[in-house]
Design an enzyme around this catalytic site. Structure first.
Site, PDB file in Angstrom:
ATOM      1  N   ASP A 125     -16.267   6.618  -0.648  1.00 22.37           N
ATOM      2  CA  ASP A 125     -15.198   5.575  -0.877  1.00 22.37           C
ATOM      3  C   ASP A 125     -14.413   5.382   0.181  1.00 22.37           C
ATOM      4  OD1 ASP A 125     -12.769   4.770  -1.895  1.00 22.37           O
ATOM      5  OD2 ASP A 125     -12.634   6.451  -3.511  1.00 22.37           O
ATOM      6  N   CYS A 184      -3.311   8.365  -9.242  1.00 24.21           N
ATOM      7  CA  CYS A 184      -4.607   8.350  -9.774  1.00 24.21           C
ATOM      8  C   CYS A 184      -5.649   9.522  -9.003  1.00 24.21           C
ATOM      9  CB  CYS A 184      -5.518   7.068  -9.479  1.00 24.21           C
ATOM     10  SG  CYS A 184      -4.704   5.795 -10.382  1.00 24.21           S
ATOM     11  N   LYS A 216      -7.150  -4.264  -0.898  1.00 28.20           N
ATOM     12  CA  LYS A 216      -6.340  -3.326   0.050  1.00 28.20           C
ATOM     13  C   LYS A 216      -6.639  -3.566   1.466  1.00 28.20           C
ATOM     14  CE  LYS A 216      -6.907   0.412  -3.386  1.00 28.20           C
ATOM     15  NZ  LYS A 216      -5.606   0.726  -3.779  1.00 28.20           N
ATOM     16  N   HIS A 258      -9.918  10.166  -5.846  1.00 31.22           N
ATOM     17  CA  HIS A 258      -9.151   9.182  -6.730  1.00 31.22           C
ATOM     18  C   HIS A 258     -10.100   9.263  -7.891  1.00 31.22           C
ATOM     19  CE1 HIS A 258      -8.334   5.108  -8.178  1.00 31.22           C
ATOM     20  NE2 HIS A 258      -7.135   5.266  -7.522  1.00 31.22           N
ATOM     21  N   GLN A 316      -9.451   3.259   1.119  1.00 28.38           N
ATOM     22  CA  GLN A 316      -8.401   3.337   2.007  1.00 28.38           C
ATOM     23  C   GLN A 316      -8.764   3.445   3.750  1.00 28.38           C
ATOM     24  OE1 GLN A 316      -5.196   2.992   1.013  1.00 28.38           O
ATOM     25  NE2 GLN A 316      -5.383   3.549  -1.273  1.00 28.38           N
TER      26      GLN A 316
HETATM   27  N1  C6P Z   1      -5.784   3.366  -5.115  1.00 30.88           N
HETATM   28  C1  C6P Z   1      -3.436   3.534  -5.034  1.00 30.88           C
HETATM   29  O1  C6P Z   1      -2.184   3.183  -5.283  1.00 30.88           O
HETATM   30  P1  C6P Z   1      -9.600  -0.087  -7.152  1.00 30.88           P
HETATM   31  O2  C6P Z   1      -8.375  -0.099  -8.129  1.00 30.88           O
HETATM   32  O3  C6P Z   1     -11.000  -0.327  -7.411  1.00 30.88           O
HETATM   33  O4  C6P Z   1      -9.196  -1.385  -6.238  1.00 30.88           O
HETATM   34  O5  C6P Z   1      -9.497   1.223  -5.882  1.00 30.88           O
HETATM   35  C2  C6P Z   1      -9.539   2.046  -6.484  1.00 30.88           C
HETATM   36  C3  C6P Z   1      -9.694   3.372  -5.463  1.00 30.88           C
HETATM   37  C4  C6P Z   1     -10.512   4.186  -5.195  1.00 30.88           C
HETATM   38  N2  C6P Z   1     -10.305   4.850  -4.205  1.00 30.88           N
HETATM   39  C5  C6P Z   1      -9.346   5.274  -3.657  1.00 30.88           C
HETATM   40  C6  C6P Z   1      -9.369   6.047  -2.441  1.00 30.88           C
HETATM   41  C7  C6P Z   1      -7.994   4.354  -3.879  1.00 30.88           C
HETATM   42  O6  C6P Z   1      -6.895   4.354  -3.255  1.00 30.88           O
HETATM   43  C8  C6P Z   1      -8.313   3.414  -4.936  1.00 30.88           C
HETATM   44  C9  C6P Z   1      -6.989   2.637  -5.476  1.00 30.88           C
HETATM   45  C10 C6P Z   1      -4.510   2.503  -5.572  1.00 30.88           C
HETATM   46  O7  C6P Z   1      -3.667   4.682  -4.257  1.00 30.88           O
HETATM   47  C11 C6P Z   1      -4.436   2.406  -6.768  1.00 30.88           C
HETATM   48  S1  C6P Z   1      -4.472   3.650  -7.777  1.00 30.88           S
END
Ligand code: C6P
Length: 407
Positions: free
Chosen positions: A201, A365, A227, A122, A204
């Site tokens: 990370d 992203c 999430k 991401h 997910q």
């Molecule tokens: N992915 C998606 O629709 P934040 O925005 O900080 O809560 O998470 C960022 C992020 C980081 N790593 C992974 C693997 C992610 O999936 C995400 C967020 C969302 O896939 C929003 S772009």
């Protein structure tokens, strides 16, 4: 065990009407819906407990502090960390990774050192490292992704060198659903050189899989509250205590200090050293409730339920010849990305929305990953335990309708 229809009653939004249809929410990788217990805990905090934390001698402040700190304990147990000192509250995964890059990276890496990430990351696990590269002339190396959407471990082995200082990888792909064999990968890295820092990370992962940071052997693990059925604006950085102890704070302000004078400021102990300013107290309390909700349902149950949905959706989508699924890893979480002939993903998303079906269309992203698969965007359906096979059928009907329109 509660039935899915009973579980759905815990989530008021699932009854919402969108374009005169009952919402079919298949955008859970973007953010999950919130159970009543989370909404009520946040309400209750503002109605009955609102006060600043760590500051007041008055009872309300002590109550807010106790609630806030009890989430730290919940998170510590949830990811099996050794101590609450290792649990830092942040705004989310993005902020957690930026913290690692700016505090650990900027202090302990030198020009010429290397950081390894992968092609499936991401943007929030790419850009913070690129910023660091610009600041201190370190280099970014990238592990390839195979055609089926898995990390090429041979590529990792080739990239590891004496210059490697950090490897930062996602546990589960938000775009492909691939569950990376993180434990095995960490073993490869640590066998090569145990001093390489591994940052995971988990944005997910924690909502789908049991995560035990000690068993994984990672140095840092990041995730977002929203999430995992909690509120937005709150997340977690887990870091090994010995690393966090030697890292400098990355933001200065109230709460992160022990004493301040114009001659010398000393910093607070862990975990407060990394929590400058008034934190997202309601968010942290909501996150605690969300984790309790997930623990009550049980991650084994969640995994089984989502696996059934994934298999069903995969089977149904595979029957439509115009659908091309991107990412067919052996181990997948409940995320399916696909393209529909040459119809732009945004058009598919708009037509599905007219039927009340919420999916995500775009690059998610992960632009370098789109480039890898040579597509500008995908349609992504991502499931949670509260979804049903009927909702997958709604998705399939919407796809057929889209094909009709674009015939
Ligand atoms: N992915 C998606 O629709 P934040 O925005 O900080 O809560 O998470 C960022 C992020 C980081 N790593 C992974 C693997 C992610 O999936 C995400 C967020 C969302 O896939 C929003 S772009």
């Amino acid at each position: 065990m509660k039935s899915i229809s009973k579980i759905r009653e815990d989530f008021p939004i699932l009854k919402a009407q969108v374009n005169d249809k009952t919402l079919v929410y298949l955008d859970n990788a973007a953010t999950t819906q919130k159970p009543k217990t989370v909404i009520e805990a946040i309400n209750n905090y503002y109605q009955n407990q609102n006060s600043n934390v760590h500051r007041g001698v008055h009872s309300l402040s002590q109550l807010a502090t106790q609630k806030y700190e009890s989430t730290r304990e919940i998170v510590k147990n949830f990811i099996v960390a050794k101590s609450t000192d290792e649990i830092i509250f942040t705004r989310g995964t993005t902020e957690s990774i930026n913290l690692i890059a700016q505090s650990y990276g900027r202090s302990f890496l030198n020009a010429g050192d290397e950081i390894i990430i992968s092609q499936m990351e991401h943007h929030s696990n790419i850009v913070p490292w690129q910023i660091l590269c610009g600041q201190i002339s370190v280099k970014l190396k990238v592990i390839d992704v195979t055609d089926s959407g898995e990390l090429n471990l041979k590529s990792l082995e080739k990239l590891l060198s004496d210059k490697t200082k950090i490897v930062s990888l996602m546990h589960v792909s938000n775009t492909l659903g691939t569950i990376n064999p993180i434990k095995e990968i960490i073993k490869i890295i640590k066998n090569f050189n145990k001093d390489i820092i591994v940052s995971i990370d988990g944005a997910q992962a924690v909502q789908h899989l049991k995560v035990n940071v000690l068993d994984l052997g990672c140095d840092f693990y990041s995730f977002s509250g929203h999430k995992i059925y909690g509120p937005t604006g709150v997340g977690v950085l887990y870091g090994k205590r010995e690393l966090l102890n030697k890292m400098p704070p990355w933001q200065g302000g109230g709460d992160m200090i022990a004493s301040v004078s114009f001659d010398k400021t000393t910093y607070n102990i862990l975990p407060y050293k990394f929590e400058a300013g008034t934190p997202n107290i309601a968010g942290v309390i909501g996150l605690g409730e969300a984790i309790k909700y997930v623990q009550n349902l049980g991650l084994d149950f969640i995994y089984e339920q989502e696996k059934k949905l994934l298999d069903y959706a995969f089977r149904k989508l595979s029957q439509i010849k115009e659908v091309k699924i991107i990412g067919q890893a052996k181990e997948k979480s409940a995320v399916i990305s696909f393209i529909l002939k040459d119809i732009h993903a945004h058009d598919v998303g708009t037509i599905l929305d007219q039927s009340g079906v919420a999916i995500r269309a775009g690059h998610h992203c992960t632009q370098p990953l789109m480039e890898r698969f040579n597509v500008p965007a995908t349609v992504r359906a991502s499931f949670a335990f509260y979804n049903t096979e009927e909702e997958v059928d709604n998705l399939i009907d919407g796809i057929k309708k889209t094909l009709e329109i674009f015939k």
